[in-house]
Motif scaffolding. Structure first.
Motif, PDB file in Angstrom:
ATOM      1  N   UNK A 130      46.125   2.259 102.793  1.00 23.21           N
ATOM      2  CA  UNK A 130      46.760   3.480 103.390  1.00 23.21           C
ATOM      3  C   UNK A 130      47.562   5.140 102.745  1.00 23.21           C
ATOM      4  N   UNK A 131      49.069   4.077 102.066  1.00 22.47           N
ATOM      5  CA  UNK A 131      50.145   4.326 101.439  1.00 22.47           C
ATOM      6  C   UNK A 131      49.514   4.525 100.021  1.00 22.47           C
ATOM      7  N   UNK A 132      49.195   3.475  99.477  1.00 20.89           N
ATOM      8  CA  UNK A 132      48.076   3.258  97.726  1.00 20.89           C
ATOM      9  C   UNK A 132      47.396   4.473  97.881  1.00 20.89           C
ATOM     10  N   UNK A 133      46.347   4.621  98.878  1.00 24.36           N
ATOM     11  CA  UNK A 133      45.367   5.760  98.653  1.00 24.36           C
ATOM     12  C   UNK A 133      45.261   6.854  98.501  1.00 24.36           C
ATOM     13  N   UNK A 134      46.681   7.387  99.376  1.00 21.95           N
ATOM     14  CA  UNK A 134      47.455   8.285  99.711  1.00 21.95           C
ATOM     15  C   UNK A 134      48.096   9.125  98.287  1.00 21.95           C
ATOM     16  N   UNK A 135      48.532   8.326  97.319  1.00 26.32           N
ATOM     17  CA  UNK A 135      49.306   7.606  95.976  1.00 26.32           C
ATOM     18  C   UNK A 135      48.336   8.636  94.803  1.00 26.32           C
ATOM     19  N   UNK A 136      47.245   7.896  95.162  1.00 24.03           N
ATOM     20  CA  UNK A 136      46.322   7.867  93.992  1.00 24.03           C
ATOM     21  C   UNK A 136      45.433   9.212  93.687  1.00 24.03           C
ATOM     22  N   UNK A 137      45.798   9.884  95.626  1.00 20.64           N
ATOM     23  CA  UNK A 137      45.021  10.921  96.313  1.00 20.64           C
ATOM     24  C   UNK A 137      45.484  11.693  95.023  1.00 20.64           C
ATOM     25  N   UNK A 138      47.001  11.972  94.381  1.00 19.58           N
ATOM     26  CA  UNK A 138      47.413  13.129  93.537  1.00 19.58           C
ATOM     27  C   UNK A 138      47.543  13.385  92.787  1.00 19.58           C
ATOM     28  N   UNK A 139      47.588  14.966  92.013  1.00 19.31           N
ATOM     29  CA  UNK A 139      47.124  15.732  91.004  1.00 19.31           C
ATOM     30  C   UNK A 139      48.026  15.572  90.156  1.00 19.31           C
ATOM     31  N   UNK A 140      47.561  14.686  88.935  1.00 18.06           N
ATOM     32  CA  UNK A 140      48.118  14.503  87.622  1.00 18.06           C
ATOM     33  C   UNK A 140      49.445  15.793  87.455  1.00 18.06           C
ATOM     34  N   UNK A 141      50.443  14.764  86.820  1.00 19.91           N
ATOM     35  CA  UNK A 141      51.133  15.951  86.951  1.00 19.91           C
ATOM     36  C   UNK A 141      51.866  15.783  85.409  1.00 19.91           C
ATOM     37  N   UNK A 142      53.087  15.990  85.470  1.00 16.99           N
ATOM     38  CA  UNK A 142      54.041  15.970  83.837  1.00 16.99           C
ATOM     39  C   UNK A 142      54.267  14.642  83.245  1.00 16.99           C
ATOM     40  N   UNK A 143      54.282  13.812  84.447  1.00 15.53           N
ATOM     41  CA  UNK A 143      55.207  12.200  84.225  1.00 15.53           C
ATOM     42  C   UNK A 143      53.919  12.309  84.124  1.00 15.53           C
ATOM     43  N   UNK A 144      52.669  12.008  84.653  1.00 17.87           N
ATOM     44  CA  UNK A 144      51.087  11.179  84.809  1.00 17.87           C
ATOM     45  C   UNK A 144      49.986  11.727  84.445  1.00 17.87           C
ATOM     46  N   UNK A 145      50.343  12.613  83.762  1.00 18.89           N
ATOM     47  CA  UNK A 145      48.721  13.523  83.143  1.00 18.89           C
ATOM     48  C   UNK A 145      47.722  12.877  83.213  1.00 18.89           C
ATOM     49  N   UNK A 146      47.082  11.543  83.465  1.00 17.11           N
ATOM     50  CA  UNK A 146      46.256  11.301  83.752  1.00 17.11           C
ATOM     51  C   UNK A 146      45.816  10.725  85.261  1.00 17.11           C
ATOM     52  N   UNK A 147      47.304  11.080  85.816  1.00 12.31           N
ATOM     53  CA  UNK A 147      46.780  11.019  86.856  1.00 12.31           C
ATOM     54  C   UNK A 147      47.413  10.060  87.928  1.00 12.31           C
ATOM     55  N   UNK A 148      47.293   9.713  88.693  1.00 15.70           N
ATOM     56  CA  UNK A 148      47.855   8.540  89.820  1.00 15.70           C
ATOM     57  C   UNK A 148      46.928   7.654  90.540  1.00 15.70           C
ATOM     58  N   UNK A 149      45.551   7.479  90.157  1.00 13.99           N
ATOM     59  CA  UNK A 149      43.887   7.174  90.368  1.00 13.99           C
ATOM     60  C   UNK A 149      44.752   4.836  90.706  1.00 13.99           C
TER      61      UNK A 149
END
Length: 305
Positions: free
Chosen positions: A57-76
């Motif tokens: 549950x925690x990781x799926x929620x984190x993976x769904x976060x949109x891409x940002x400056x530090x993670x331009x390819x997302x958090x998948x």
């Protein structure tokens, strides 16, 4: 994965927590009633399910976060960490089962209230089977490694429970008390195998494994059908990161082709790829005729490379 898909996956992951707690409670109750080390082993595996559900549950929620400056390819890829942790926990559960079962083999004892305990465990197994089916289907539909890992883990739990129940019925019928700890050892072996399977699948994802052959072939066909006007496509690469698919390749065009025309071809190809792979992340490197082709080539109607 769309926002709707993300919500569905997250909702399923959340409901996995109370459901896993309920199943664990039933299995530990069955152990408490009977004193069976095999049923204890089944309950310990369910304890892993609870921890895994929380992590998923925690990781799926984190993976769904949109891409940002530090993670331009997302958090998948966060989902893969969830699956790896779950695999490790499965292995730990197997070792705990062996810790309980081996001493019991030295001095096996008959079960208390076996019928009640087996009935309780059977009910827990039915709930688990239905939930595993839901998670596996959802994991495949939404390309969620965490849900798929959770579903396959719970499915292994169902198989384990069925084997334990069948074995305990045999132990009760024959009076061979040693079958109880022997079953626990068999359960531990099965759990170890499942743990390794979950870990190895997740490692593939973390190592940027290419999409399956049939999916790559569909991507090639989409490119070939939409690449009219180009002189060829080469250096095709794909990778899977949780629900996201990444595709990049080089497209050769005539030296005199205007940038706008090349861009139109790229748009057409991207639309074609996303028709077979919705949400694909695509990068196309346009290069002039004369560049030496390399990597995986895609044959188009006007291929010269």
């Amino acid at each position: 994965m769309t926002a709707s898909d993300n919500r569905t996956v997250l909702r399923l992951a959340f409901w996995g927590i109370p459901l896993s707690l309920s199943v664990m409670g039933l299995k530990l109750l069955a152990w408490w009633v009977t004193g069976s080390v095999a049923l204890l082993s089944d309950g310990l595996e369910s304890l892993v399910n609870v921890v895994a559900a929380v992590i998923a549950y925690a990781m799926i929620g984190y993976a769904a976060k949109p891409a940002d400056a530090g993670h331009p390819f997302g958090h998948h890829k966060a989902e893969y960490f969830s699956a790896v942790i779950e695999g490790v926990l499965i292995v730990v559960a197997a070792l705990l089962i062996l810790w309980e079962a081996v001493p019991e083999m030295m001095a096996p004892s008959l079960l208390n209230a076996p019928a009640l305990g087996l009935a309780i465990n059977f009910g827990a197994g039915v709930v688990n089977a239905l939930w595993a089916y839901v998670l596996i289907r959802a994991g495949e539909a939404h390309r969620s490694p965490a849900l798929s890992a959770d579903g396959h883990h719970i499915l292994s739990d169902v198989v384990t429970s069925a084997g334990v129940l069948a074995g305990l019925v045999l132990a009760i019928a024959t009076g061979y008390a040693i079958l109880d700890p022997l079953l626990a050892v068999v359960v531990a072996g099965n759990i170890l195998f499942q743990g390794w399977t979950v870990i190895s699948r997740s490692i593939d994802g973390l190592m940027d494994k290419a999409v399956p052959v049939e999916e790559e072939e569909a991507i090639k066909q989409a490119i070939a059908a939409a690449a009219g006007g180009s002189l060829g496509v080469h250096d095709l690469k794909t990778r899977q990161a949780g629900p996201a698919t990444f595709v990049d390749f080089h497209m050769v065009v005539p030296e005199t082709m205007p940038v706008g025309d090349a861009h139109d071809i790229c748009d057409r190809i991207e639309d074609a790829i996303r028709a077979v792979h919705p949400g694909a992340r695509i990068a196309i490197h346009v290069e002039p005729e004369g560049e030496k082709a390399h990597g995986v080539r895609v044959k188009t109607t006007a291929s010269r490379v």
